[in-house]
Write an enzyme that holds these catalytic residues in place. Sequence first.
Site, PDB file in Angstrom:
ATOM      1  N   CYS A  77       0.504  -1.168   0.131  1.00  0.00           N
ATOM      2  CA  CYS A  77      -0.090   0.104   0.038  1.00  0.00           C
ATOM      3  C   CYS A  77       0.939   1.227  -0.097  1.00  0.00           C
ATOM      4  CB  CYS A  77      -1.157   0.040   1.280  1.00  0.00           C
ATOM      5  SG  CYS A  77      -2.223  -1.498   0.937  1.00  0.00           S
ATOM      6  N   HIS A 111      -3.309   7.402   2.338  1.00  0.00           N
ATOM      7  CA  HIS A 111      -3.846   6.118   1.905  1.00  0.00           C
ATOM      8  C   HIS A 111      -4.986   5.687   2.592  1.00  0.00           C
ATOM      9  CE1 HIS A 111      -3.955   2.060   1.010  1.00  0.00           C
ATOM     10  NE2 HIS A 111      -3.512   1.619   2.116  1.00  0.00           N
ATOM     11  N   ASN A 119     -10.202   0.040   0.127  1.00  0.00           N
ATOM     12  CA  ASN A 119      -8.697   0.239   0.048  1.00  0.00           C
ATOM     13  C   ASN A 119      -8.176  -0.540  -1.225  1.00  0.00           C
ATOM     14  OD1 ASN A 119      -5.757  -0.160   0.499  1.00  0.00           O
ATOM     15  ND2 ASN A 119      -6.014  -1.094   2.688  1.00  0.00           N
TER      16      ASN A 119
HETATM   17  O1  UT7 Z   1      -3.889  -0.754   3.554  1.00  0.00           O
HETATM   18  C1  UT7 Z   1      -2.820  -1.217   4.458  1.00  0.00           C
HETATM   19  C2  UT7 Z   1      -2.983  -0.967   6.086  1.00  0.00           C
HETATM   20  N1  UT7 Z   1      -4.141  -1.561   6.543  1.00  0.00           N
HETATM   21  C3  UT7 Z   1      -4.839  -0.968   7.510  1.00  0.00           C
HETATM   22  O2  UT7 Z   1      -4.421   0.103   7.955  1.00  0.00           O
HETATM   23  C4  UT7 Z   1      -5.873  -1.619   8.253  1.00  0.00           C
HETATM   24  C5  UT7 Z   1      -5.731  -1.813   9.629  1.00  0.00           C
HETATM   25  N2  UT7 Z   1      -6.796  -2.285  10.403  1.00  0.00           N
HETATM   26  C6  UT7 Z   1      -8.012  -2.121  10.512  1.00  0.00           C
HETATM   27  O3  UT7 Z   1      -8.594  -1.159   9.498  1.00  0.00           O
HETATM   28  C7  UT7 Z   1      -9.055  -2.785  11.485  1.00  0.00           C
HETATM   29  O4  UT7 Z   1      -8.253  -3.704  12.214  1.00  0.00           O
HETATM   30  C8  UT7 Z   1     -10.116  -3.610  10.564  1.00  0.00           C
HETATM   31  C9  UT7 Z   1     -10.994  -2.798   9.896  1.00  0.00           C
HETATM   32  C10 UT7 Z   1      -9.463  -4.474   9.679  1.00  0.00           C
HETATM   33  C11 UT7 Z   1     -10.751  -4.344  11.806  1.00  0.00           C
HETATM   34  O5  UT7 Z   1     -11.234  -3.812  12.742  1.00  0.00           O
HETATM   35  P1  UT7 Z   1     -11.117  -4.042  14.318  1.00  0.00           P
HETATM   36  O6  UT7 Z   1     -12.059  -3.474  15.137  1.00  0.00           O
HETATM   37  O7  UT7 Z   1      -9.722  -4.027  14.600  1.00  0.00           O
HETATM   38  O8  UT7 Z   1     -11.762  -5.591  14.327  1.00  0.00           O
HETATM   39  P2  UT7 Z   1     -11.246  -6.937  14.665  1.00  0.00           P
HETATM   40  O9  UT7 Z   1     -10.237  -7.550  13.356  1.00  0.00           O
HETATM   41  O10 UT7 Z   1     -10.281  -7.196  15.937  1.00  0.00           O
HETATM   42  O11 UT7 Z   1     -12.426  -8.039  14.955  1.00  0.00           O
HETATM   43  C12 UT7 Z   1     -13.401  -7.826  15.902  1.00  0.00           C
HETATM   44  C13 UT7 Z   1     -14.673  -8.414  15.701  1.00  0.00           C
HETATM   45  C14 UT7 Z   1     -14.191  -9.887  15.718  1.00  0.00           C
HETATM   46  O12 UT7 Z   1     -15.171 -10.537  16.274  1.00  0.00           O
HETATM   47  P3  UT7 Z   1     -15.016 -11.216  17.833  1.00  0.00           P
HETATM   48  O13 UT7 Z   1     -13.763 -12.160  17.946  1.00  0.00           O
HETATM   49  O14 UT7 Z   1     -14.712  -9.920  18.690  1.00  0.00           O
HETATM   50  O15 UT7 Z   1     -16.084 -11.845  18.393  1.00  0.00           O
HETATM   51  C15 UT7 Z   1     -14.230 -10.439  14.184  1.00  0.00           C
HETATM   52  O16 UT7 Z   1     -14.360 -11.599  14.165  1.00  0.00           O
HETATM   53  O17 UT7 Z   1     -15.375  -8.446  14.271  1.00  0.00           O
HETATM   54  C16 UT7 Z   1     -15.427  -9.596  13.655  1.00  0.00           C
HETATM   55  N3  UT7 Z   1     -15.312  -9.307  12.279  1.00  0.00           N
HETATM   56  C17 UT7 Z   1     -16.249  -9.179  11.365  1.00  0.00           C
HETATM   57  N4  UT7 Z   1     -17.687  -9.146  11.841  1.00  0.00           N
HETATM   58  C18 UT7 Z   1     -18.711  -8.643  10.916  1.00  0.00           C
HETATM   59  C19 UT7 Z   1     -14.250  -9.253  11.560  1.00  0.00           C
HETATM   60  N5  UT7 Z   1     -14.410  -9.030  10.189  1.00  0.00           N
HETATM   61  C20 UT7 Z   1     -15.836  -8.793  10.201  1.00  0.00           C
HETATM   62  C21 UT7 Z   1     -16.826  -8.572   9.068  1.00  0.00           C
HETATM   63  N6  UT7 Z   1     -18.141  -8.374   9.620  1.00  0.00           N
HETATM   64  N7  UT7 Z   1     -16.499  -8.311   8.060  1.00  0.00           N
END
Ligand code: UT7
Length: 317
Positions: free
Chosen positions: A115, A244, A274
């Site tokens: 990215c 980005h 993204n």
């Molecule tokens: O381009 C390169 C740079 N990339 C980035 O900068 C991305 C950086 N990271 C992020 O933007 C965030 O971490 C995400 C958007 C990817 C994820 O958000 P988060 O608040 O960190 O969520 P998480 O991965 O910790 O997941 C929280 C919960 C989990 O459930 P439990 O374990 O709390 O029950 C996941 O299983 O959300 C669940 N989950 C979803 N639920 C519904 C993960 N993906 C989804 C989904 N829909 N698509």
Amino acid sequence: MIRAVIAGTGGYLPARSLTNDELAAEFNLDTSDAWISERTGIRRRHMAAPGESTADMATAACRAALAQAGAEASEVDAIILATATPDSAFPSTATRVQEKLGVTRGFSFDISAACTGFIYAVGVADSMIRAGNCRNVLVVGAEAFTRILDWTDRGTCVLFGDGAGAVLLRAEDAGCAPNPRGILSTHLHSDGRHGDILQVEGGLVRMAGREVFRHAVSKLASAVDEALAANGLAKSDVQWLVPHQANLRIIDAMGRKLGLPPERVVVTVDRHANTSAASIPLALAEAVRDGRIKAGDMVLMEAIGGGLTWGAALARF
Ligand code: UT7
């Protein structure tokens, strides 16, 4: 003094655009529009058509950048293309673009920095222009990212989209002008120790989202500070942040850090998701075309991606 001036910008997005609900239905995902939009700001993304290649999208973006600059393809000395989704290991996607544009001289090559690829490509092009190696360089970010997504992993497959953006960097002798136009500086970083938190494994993207988020906020903030300090600028000297586009929460945090009102931060993540290396040049092209970014404006760009790689670039339009 020779500067690399942004003479033209261009973007291309595939025709097909899917909302979060449409994506969830098509790929049978256990997710919701509310989860995706609240956590990321993403509402829709474009997807390349079957047979539409990274080079096809890049070529369209390059044509738009050349047209805006009033330049002919025959003037192009080099094409530097950042992508994580090349059409093949070789020929490079850049040489495929060279052929499609009908450019038969100069050189072209791809850059792999995920990215952050566009910032890296600007850094390389700027250095080559300042060194007098070339005068007109197409700098491109292009991705068919939906081709490397695991559609059973809802944590990653909802986050990305396809598209391409390009700028034509042109050598300009700024003489002793007090506020020269062009790329002021670029600041490139990587740390391979964190390679496993965002990588392509077995052909598909794997991401430890929370870990990447944590690195993003701290590393982007330090890259922004570095870019300002290198030019003796204050936050208030920056007119536009073109970040980005990975997550609206990260984008908002950087806007707040710079003390910029939201209308001075260019946001496309809601409509593009993204698009990796394409996200900054696509956002730039949009904001130049609709008249937001004007001649003389100071623009700060920053990105972080797999590697980890990260960096920032400052440019005066
Ligand atoms: O381009 C390169 C740079 N990339 C980035 O900068 C991305 C950086 N990271 C992020 O933007 C965030 O971490 C995400 C958007 C990817 C994820 O958000 P988060 O608040 O960190 O969520 P998480 O991965 O910790 O997941 C929280 C919960 C989990 O459930 P439990 O374990 O709390 O029950 C996941 O299983 O959300 C669940 N989950 C979803 N639920 C519904 C993960 N993906 C989804 C989904 N829909 N698509």
